[in-house]
Design a protein around this motif. Structure first.
Motif, PDB file in Angstrom:
ATOM      1  N   TYR A   1       0.750  -0.910  -0.160  1.00  0.00           N
ATOM      2  CA  TYR A   1       0.061  -0.086   0.025  1.00  0.00           C
ATOM      3  C   TYR A   1       0.783   1.212  -0.053  1.00  0.00           C
ATOM      4  CZ  TYR A   1       0.892  -0.650   5.108  1.00  0.00           C
ATOM      5  OH  TYR A   1       1.669  -0.695   6.069  1.00  0.00           O
ATOM      6  N   GLU A   2       0.317   2.243  -0.360  1.00  0.00           N
ATOM      7  CA  GLU A   2       0.729   3.656  -0.485  1.00  0.00           C
ATOM      8  C   GLU A   2       1.000   4.175   1.164  1.00  0.00           C
ATOM      9  OE1 GLU A   2      -1.246   6.050  -3.029  1.00  0.00           O
ATOM     10  OE2 GLU A   2      -0.645   5.002  -4.879  1.00  0.00           O
ATOM     11  N   PRO A   3       1.784   5.001   1.464  1.00  0.00           N
ATOM     12  CA  PRO A   3       1.995   5.573   2.639  1.00  0.00           C
ATOM     13  C   PRO A   3       0.827   6.148   3.456  1.00  0.00           C
ATOM     14  CG  PRO A   3       3.974   6.115   1.578  1.00  0.00           C
ATOM     15  CD  PRO A   3       3.046   5.489   0.559  1.00  0.00           C
TER      16      PRO A   3
ATOM     17  N   ALA B   1       9.340  -4.694   5.966  1.00  0.00           N
ATOM     18  CA  ALA B   1      10.095  -4.078   4.659  1.00  0.00           C
ATOM     19  C   ALA B   1       9.853  -5.000   3.407  1.00  0.00           C
ATOM     20  CB  ALA B   1      11.607  -4.288   5.213  1.00  0.00           C
ATOM     21  N   ALA B   2       9.718  -4.298   2.505  1.00  0.00           N
ATOM     22  CA  ALA B   2       9.274  -5.191   1.375  1.00  0.00           C
ATOM     23  C   ALA B   2       9.945  -4.318   0.252  1.00  0.00           C
ATOM     24  CB  ALA B   2       7.940  -5.205   1.176  1.00  0.00           C
TER      25      ALA B   2
END
Length: 125
Positions: A102-104, A119-120
């Motif tokens: 997802y976006e922040p 983390a990805a």
């Protein structure tokens, strides 16, 4: 009302996505859904107002994709209910891990769904 893997037409899905995502172009959803572990839909009367897709690697991992709620149905908890129902269905179908990218700006939403940040990596193709 939430339902798991209901029959959905391209017309219904495209109408939902067009209302929710301004840059959406009409598409056939059959190829996508044919590779899904499951999907969850929300209807208000006869109108599709929410959708989430669960993809799979065929093993222990499932992936949340295309969480979508019509703008006029947002901010009432429907998106969270869709994702949580999808998580339960993925568990019932044998998945042990559920992933989402997802976006922040969506971090709070996915935290309310029960996800924790990890983390990805991501490579745009």
């Amino acid at each position: 009302m939430l339902t798991v893997c209901p029959e959905l037409t391209d017309h219904e899905l495209n109408a939902l996505f067009e209302a929710s995502w301004p840059e959406h172009q009409p598409t056939s959803f059959a190829p996508v859904l044919s590779h899904s572990l499951a999907w969850v839909a929300a209807h208000r009367g006869n109108q599709l107002v929410g959708f989430v897709n669960l993809a799979t690697d065929g093993g222990a991992h499932a992936f949340v994709l295309d969480t979508t709620v019509r703008p006029d149905a947002r901010r009432r908890g429907l998106g969270v209910r869709l994702v949580r129902a999808g998580a339960e269905e993925a568990r019932a179908r044998g998945a042990r891990w559920l992933h989402v990218d997802y976006e922040p700006r969506l971090e709070g939403f996915y935290q309310r769904c029960g996800f924790r940040p990890t983390a990805a990596g991501l490579l745009r193709l």
